[in-house]
Design a protein around this motif. Structure first.
Motif: not given
Length: 578
Positions: A314, A317-319, A322, A353-354
């Motif tokens: 991540r 918060g974004a993988t 994503l 989820r973000d």
């Protein structure tokens, strides 16, 4: 007057020019005031004095109690003439009784605070003298600054110390009982507090790198390495990931290999390599989307994954998955390969989820807003049209990725005839089904509806894509479409519900598609009414689906309940034509 009057203290700080702490913790004698004005400043609360000029030793000044305060350069050295009594400026003589633990802790706090505020380096010899002044008793390490920083935090965030000195100071404190896992009032450990300083420095510089900024961040690297050198610090995957992310985003490039080497010694080669490769993948995806503004290459992603990168790593918060979804420049062919590569590596990455509580499929369905965020005049639906097929093909049924049917767009419409490249569908227009749809709070639920159109598509969808197999009008009145023809989002019965006769299991048609036994429905063309009539006995007797030849000679399959027909292959010789 000097003790109680705030304006007097401010006057002293400015007029003497010696960088006082904001609050004096004891009265000032006239002799002490003169000594400060002439020779240098004494830190408030009894910490070591600071000379007005380097090397200015001066003369000791008497204070009540018979002791002496020594300017820098004239003070006794711990281990030789004794050191300082904690909390005062009195020298400790050989054999002198140890001071109270609380006083030593207060003296250490004063020293660390004032060194940080006045940007002066920490000295390991002084820290050691304070720790030894208790006669072997350990500090409680409970004392905090007014800002809520524990003692170890104050040492780690000192940006003026020599690398060897800060390492020695941190090791002394941790060995003396300071817990490296204790968090400050912001919820950060000492390690996290140091790394956040680098982030703050980058933010304040607004992207303009200079020598001073690099030097400051190098100081942060020194503190991180010092903490890593302490065996008391727990180093697991979470710490490895956070340090690798900090290294990539906020540390000087010249320092990275040294820190990675320290990490490998603590956490092992495999864990560190995987984390660092994952950071490199994130960096690649970030550059493509926001710096170069071009599409992602599947071959590059495949190489990162082969070298150990994780698509679940991540950034804010974004993988990595994503970040692929949020790139509106990638073509469908490349995205299809990328999604399948990532899901094959870690199927559960699609469930993450973000910070907005949204899964990758939610962002993929919002492709119009993604394009607007990048200032593009035309949206790119490639992420939506390739992610859902990849999910249903690769992710096990128990892995819930939040997939669902989506609301139709204002420019959405269904094709009158199936596209040439359209696959065979399980259901036909007019059939009653259950659709999985989005619900408030990021949840999904199953709603009953009727298929009112086939091969739905929106204006920006590429011509090479056949479209979504079904448009469904729900009983609640909403119209949705199913991107994929799969039980995960469209089925003949909802989970956990009994199936009524009108929603009985389907049977295959002569075309290989699934034909319903019950009455179906049709949208505004009248299919729903026809289905209702059929369910009440209004349908003609005999097989529901029959092949017939149209006026132009083409063969079509007729739904005798709804009156709708679609092109089909000619009947076999043993089939009855009509």
């Amino acid at each position: 007057f000097l003790r109680d009057d705030v304006r007097a203290r401010q006057f002293l700080r400015v007029s003497l020019g010696i960088g006082w702490a904001l609050e004096l913790r004891e009265p000032l004698s006239l002799a002490r005031t003169r000594a400060m004005a002439g020779r240098g400043g004494y830190a408030a609360g009894g910490a070591p004095p600071y000379a007005a000029a380097p090397g200015a030793a001066g003369y000791p000044t008497p204070v009540p109690g018979g002791g002496a305060m020594y300017p820098v350069g004239a003070a006794p050295v711990a281990g030789q003439a004794g050191g300082y009594v904690a909390g005062t400026m009195l020298p400790v003589a050989a054999g002198m009784m140890p001071v109270a633990v609380a006083a030593a802790e207060k003296a250490l706090m004063t020293y660390l605070e004032e060194s940080y505020m006045m940007d002066t380096p920490l000295l390991a010899a002084h820290v050691q003298s304070v720790l030894q002044s208790t006669g072997g008793a350990l500090l409680s390490w409970q004392l905090r600054s007014e800002e809520g920083s524990p003692l170890l935090h104050l040492a780690c965030i000192n940006e003026a110390s020599d690398p060897d000195e800060i390492t020695a100071v941190i090791r002394l404190m941790v060995a003396g009982g300071a817990d490296p896992h204790v968090k400050d009032d912001d919820g950060d450990s000492a390690l996290q507090a140091v790394m956040s300083l680098s982030e703050d420095a980058d933010r304040q510089s607004e992207g303009d790198a200079d020598e001073e900024l690099e030097a400051t961040k190098t100081m942060h690297v020194n503190s991180v390495r010092a903490l890593l050198s302490c065996p008391e610090l727990h180093v697991a995957l979470a710490e490895v990931n956070s340090i690798c992310q900090w290294l990539r985003r906020h540390s000087p490039e010249a320092c990275r290999e040294a820190v990675l080497g320290d990490l490998r010694l603590r956490a092992g080669e495999a864990m560190v390599t995987r984390s660092w490769r994952s950071e490199e993948l994130l960096s690649y995806l970030e550059q493509k989307a926001y710096d170069q503004r071009v599409g992602i290459e599947a071959s590059k992603v495949e190489d990162f994954l082969a070298r150990g990168a994780s698509p679940a790593q991540r950034q804010n918060g974004a993988t990595a998955l994503l970040l692929v979804v949020l790139n509106p420049y990638s073509p469908m062919e490349e995205l299809d390969k990328v999604f399948r590569l990532m899901l094959a590596a870690e199927p559960t990455v699609a469930t993450i989820r973000d910070g907005f509580k949204l899964a990758p499929v939610n962002w993929a369905s919002d492709y119009d807003n993604v394009a607007k965020q990048h200032g593009l005049p035309r949206p790119n639906p490639a992420a939506l049209l390739t992610l859902l097929p990849a999910i249903v093909a690769i992710c096990p049924p128990e892995v819930d990725c939040g997939e669902a049917c989506l609301k139709v767009a204002s420019d959405g419409q269904c094709s009158a005839t199936p596209p040439r490249n359209a696959p065979t569908t399980r259901f036909l227009e007019g059939q009653r089904v259950f659709a999985r749809v989005e619900a408030p709070g990021g949840e999904t639920c199953w709603e009953e509806g009727i298929i009112v159109g086939m091969w739905y598509r929106e204006g920006c969808w590429p011509e090479t894509h056949p479209g979504a197999p079904y448009e469904i009008r729900l009983v609640v009145g909403t119209r949705v479409f199913a991107v994929v023809d799969h039980d995960r989002i469209v089925r003949t019965k909802a989970p956990g519900k009994a199936v009524a006769a009108a929603a009985a299991a389907p049977r295959p048609s002569s075309e290989g598609a699934t034909a319903p036994d019950e009455a179906g429905g049709r949208g505004e063309s009248g299919a729903v009414a026809a289905a209702a009539a059929g369910a009440s006995g209004g349908a003609a007797a005999g097989p529901r689906f029959r092949k017939r030849q149209a006026h132009g000679g083409e063969w079509e399959l007729l739904d005798t309940h709804s009156g709708k027909a679609r092109p089909c292959s000619p009947p076999d010789s043993d089939e009855e034509d009509s």
